[in-house]
Design an enzyme around this catalytic site. Structure first.
Site, PDB file in Angstrom:
ATOM      1  N   PHE A  16       0.806  -1.225   0.000  1.00 32.42           N
ATOM      2  CA  PHE A  16       0.000   0.000   0.000  1.00 32.42           C
ATOM      3  C   PHE A  16       0.840   1.276   0.000  1.00 32.42           C
ATOM      4  O   PHE A  16       0.628   2.180  -0.798  1.00 32.42           O
ATOM      5  CB  PHE A  16      -0.943   0.018   1.216  1.00 32.42           C
ATOM      6  CG  PHE A  16      -2.154  -0.847   1.056  1.00 32.42           C
ATOM      7  CD1 PHE A  16      -2.998  -0.692  -0.027  1.00 32.42           C
ATOM      8  CD2 PHE A  16      -2.460  -1.815   2.000  1.00 32.42           C
ATOM      9  CE1 PHE A  16      -4.128  -1.491  -0.173  1.00 32.42           C
ATOM     10  CE2 PHE A  16      -3.583  -2.614   1.865  1.00 32.42           C
ATOM     11  CZ  PHE A  16      -4.417  -2.453   0.776  1.00 32.42           C
ATOM     12  N   GLY A  17       1.808   1.364   0.914  1.00 28.90           N
ATOM     13  CA  GLY A  17       2.603   2.581   1.042  1.00 28.90           C
ATOM     14  C   GLY A  17       3.471   2.849  -0.169  1.00 28.90           C
ATOM     15  O   GLY A  17       3.499   3.966  -0.709  1.00 28.90           O
ATOM     16  N   CYS A 134      -1.300 -13.566   7.060  1.00 23.44           N
ATOM     17  CA  CYS A 134      -0.554 -12.336   6.770  1.00 23.44           C
ATOM     18  C   CYS A 134       0.173 -12.342   5.434  1.00 23.44           C
ATOM     19  O   CYS A 134       0.575 -11.289   4.958  1.00 23.44           O
ATOM     20  CB  CYS A 134       0.460 -12.056   7.883  1.00 23.44           C
ATOM     21  SG  CYS A 134      -0.312 -11.648   9.426  1.00 23.44           S
ATOM     22  N   CYS A 183      -1.296  -4.865  14.950  1.00 21.96           N
ATOM     23  CA  CYS A 183      -2.604  -4.633  14.331  1.00 21.96           C
ATOM     24  C   CYS A 183      -3.484  -5.840  14.601  1.00 21.96           C
ATOM     25  O   CYS A 183      -3.157  -6.952  14.166  1.00 21.96           O
ATOM     26  CB  CYS A 183      -2.478  -4.401  12.828  1.00 21.96           C
ATOM     27  SG  CYS A 183      -4.078  -4.111  12.033  1.00 21.96           S
ATOM     28  N   ASP A 220      -6.543  -0.079  20.578  1.00 15.07           N
ATOM     29  CA  ASP A 220      -6.539   1.136  19.774  1.00 15.07           C
ATOM     30  C   ASP A 220      -7.945   1.695  19.542  1.00 15.07           C
ATOM     31  O   ASP A 220      -8.103   2.742  18.909  1.00 15.07           O
ATOM     32  CB  ASP A 220      -5.842   0.889  18.422  1.00 15.07           C
ATOM     33  CG  ASP A 220      -6.332  -0.353  17.711  1.00 15.07           C
ATOM     34  OD1 ASP A 220      -7.211  -1.057  18.258  1.00 15.07           O
ATOM     35  OD2 ASP A 220      -5.845  -0.634  16.593  1.00 15.07           O
ATOM     36  N   ASP A 312       4.489   0.571   7.241  1.00 16.63           N
ATOM     37  CA  ASP A 312       4.970  -0.099   8.453  1.00 16.63           C
ATOM     38  C   ASP A 312       6.424   0.204   8.781  1.00 16.63           C
ATOM     39  O   ASP A 312       6.845   0.065   9.931  1.00 16.63           O
ATOM     40  CB  ASP A 312       4.807  -1.618   8.311  1.00 16.63           C
ATOM     41  CG  ASP A 312       3.349  -2.055   8.299  1.00 16.63           C
ATOM     42  OD1 ASP A 312       2.467  -1.182   8.362  1.00 16.63           O
ATOM     43  OD2 ASP A 312       3.093  -3.268   8.209  1.00 16.63           O
ATOM     44  N   GLY A 322      -3.180  -0.597   6.903  1.00 25.10           N
ATOM     45  CA  GLY A 322      -3.172  -0.232   5.493  1.00 25.10           C
ATOM     46  C   GLY A 322      -3.600   1.202   5.239  1.00 25.10           C
ATOM     47  O   GLY A 322      -3.019   1.907   4.402  1.00 25.10           O
ATOM     48  N   CYS A 355     -10.868   0.623   9.451  1.00 19.92           N
ATOM     49  CA  CYS A 355     -10.802  -0.739   8.928  1.00 19.92           C
ATOM     50  C   CYS A 355     -12.208  -1.325   8.845  1.00 19.92           C
ATOM     51  O   CYS A 355     -13.143  -0.822   9.473  1.00 19.92           O
ATOM     52  CB  CYS A 355      -9.893  -1.632   9.776  1.00 19.92           C
ATOM     53  SG  CYS A 355     -10.455  -1.857  11.465  1.00 19.92           S
ATOM     54  N   ASP A 358     -14.827  -7.985   7.812  1.00 18.22           N
ATOM     55  CA  ASP A 358     -15.823  -8.567   6.913  1.00 18.22           C
ATOM     56  C   ASP A 358     -16.232  -9.964   7.363  1.00 18.22           C
ATOM     57  O   ASP A 358     -15.424 -10.713   7.913  1.00 18.22           O
ATOM     58  CB  ASP A 358     -15.231  -8.618   5.497  1.00 18.22           C
ATOM     59  CG  ASP A 358     -16.274  -8.830   4.422  1.00 18.22           C
ATOM     60  OD1 ASP A 358     -17.470  -8.618   4.707  1.00 18.22           O
ATOM     61  OD2 ASP A 358     -15.886  -9.183   3.292  1.00 18.22           O
ATOM     62  N   LYS A 391     -16.651  -3.322   0.879  1.00 20.16           N
ATOM     63  CA  LYS A 391     -15.329  -3.957   0.925  1.00 20.16           C
ATOM     64  C   LYS A 391     -15.079  -4.765  -0.348  1.00 20.16           C
ATOM     65  O   LYS A 391     -13.970  -4.767  -0.899  1.00 20.16           O
ATOM     66  CB  LYS A 391     -15.193  -4.846   2.159  1.00 20.16           C
ATOM     67  CG  LYS A 391     -13.797  -5.441   2.305  1.00 20.16           C
ATOM     68  CD  LYS A 391     -13.328  -5.531   3.731  1.00 20.16           C
ATOM     69  CE  LYS A 391     -11.871  -5.906   3.839  1.00 20.16           C
ATOM     70  NZ  LYS A 391     -11.364  -5.922   5.204  1.00 20.16           N
TER      71      LYS A 391
END
Length: 414
Positions: A16-17, A134, A183, A220, A312, A322, A355, A358, A391
């Site tokens: 993503f980044g 992951c 996370c 969080d 990250d 993400g 986030c 789902d 989603k």
């Protein structure tokens, strides 16, 4: 007018980044910079859907993007290679190519997006008994195990997050809270998904699920949201165990560092998070004591002003999410474009937990938006069929654009 100087920008990593940074920078500066992405694989994946692979709702091939095709189509070079270290003092990246040869490449600017390290080696018994969602290969292995599930005990949870603290990033202190887990969103999502999946298979009433956390679960989120989750779990018959720092996975149980046990015939783990080994091998004052890169709010290293860190790899992003990776990638690209002489508005970094958990087999998802951990007042956790559909559409959007989420603010559903 011809440019006298064509700056070379290396983007390390293509999740993503990294993808957000590369695509955004290309869009903003066009041919005014030479942009090259180095990634450890020719392929990248839409990772928020890897849990869907594990419950046999999607196939991993559906989530794959071929970087060697997608990036050059946008005028961005691509190189497959494993980054070994960054020599920040001499503006070089050292990496190993797919053929095994080691090479070094100079840069004018580098955007580091190689992520953290999933430290499975810190959990005894992982190789024999550990499962996860992951990575693509982990999700496929978990799917094979779940397809043959007939009942028993399942433990789902996170390993410890080895967060760095010194030196601190040059940002407001409340933007970087201390976290026990990197996370826990995928843990929450998997606990919901498995109930739908096992009901469909007819083995839910033969299955006992325990969710565990190295600290307080979903710390969080706001206390109200955590209470709601605890009530959901109670109604589903799911046991919740806080402060369980996993040390070992055995065939029928897991063991914490202080000797507690949880029955488990199948353990699904978000492995412990540590700094990326390539960053730990890099110029020492580039990283903090955990192996993450401290930056300012423009994602510029506090030590080297031609080094950016996003996602990250940046010590600023807590949790490792993400949504925050995309936000940091966009800001880094905007700031660099500004430095290259383009009149670009730079977004303000503001951390928020965004986030979607789902549950595809029961046709709903819980959309979370929460900034209370950072001192804000937004706390939403909304279950609906519409969130499940959003989603699914976001997955299609990411794959259709080959990871170029220019309209992420409007179309994303994390």
């Amino acid at each position: 007018m011809a440019l006298l100087f064509m700056p070379k920008v290396l983007v390390l990593g293509a999740r993503f980044g990294g993808l957000t940074a590369a695509y955004t920078l290309k869009r903003l500066v066009g041919k005014a910079a030479d942009i090259k992405v180095i990634n450890n694989s020719r392929f990248t994946y839409f990772r928020p859907a890897l849990p869907h692979v594990s419950v046999n709702y999607m196939d991993v091939e559906q989530l794959k993007i071929d970087l060697a095709q997608a990036l050059p189509e946008k005028g961005i070079q691509f190189q497959e290679g494993i980054v070994l270290k960054i020599d920040a003092r001499n503006n070089k990246v050292i990496y190993r190519k797919a053929d095994g040869s080691e090479t070094e490449e100079e840069y004018d600017y580098v955007i580091v997006a190689i992520g953290a390290h999933l430290a499975t080696e810190l959990v005894k018994g992982w190789d024999q008994y550990g499962y996860s969602v992951c990575e693509p290969e982990y999700a496929v292995k978990t799917r094979e195990r779940l397809m043959n599930w007939q009942g028993g005990n399942i433990a789902i949870g996170s390993g410890f997050f080895y967060q760095g603290h010194n030196p601190a990033p040059n940002v407001p202190k409340n933007f970087v809270p201390n976290a026990d887990a990197a996370c826990e969103g995928p843990v929450f999502e998997m606990s919901l998904m498995l109930s739908g999946y096992f009901k469909k298979k007819g083995v839910w009433n033969k299955t006992k699920i325990t969710v565990f956390s190295p600290g307080e679960y979903l710390s969080d989120l706001s206390p109200a949201s955590r209470k709601t989750v605890a009530e959901i779990y109670k109604s589903m018959g799911i046991e919740l165990v806080h402060n369980f720092k996993i040390k070992e996975i055995r065939e029928h149980e897991i063991v914490s560092e202080d000797g507690k046990t949880i029955p488990s015939d199948l353990t699904i783990l978000i492995p412990p998070y540590t700094g990326n080994p390539a960053l730990k091998n890099s110029t020492p004052d580039l990283v903090d004591d955990g192996g993450f890169i401290p930056t300012d709010l423009n994602m510029v290293s506090i030590k080297y002003d031609n080094v950016y860190a996003v996602g990250d790899a940046n010590s600023l992003t807590v949790p490792k999410l993400g949504y925050l990776a995309v936000q940091t990638g966009r800001i880094a690209a905007q700031h660099l474009a500004r430095r290259l002489g383009f009149n670009v508005k730079i977004d303000k970094y503001y951390p928020t937990i965004v986030c979607v958990a789902d549950n595809p087999y029961e046709n709903f998802a819980i959309a979370v938006k929460d900034d209370t951990w950072y001192g804000g007042s937004v706390s939403e956790a909304i279950p609906s069929t519409a969130n499940h559909l959003k989603k699914e559409l976001f997955t299609k959007y990411f794959l259709w654009t080959k990871g170029d989420m220019a309209l992420e603010k409007f179309l994303a559903s994390w």
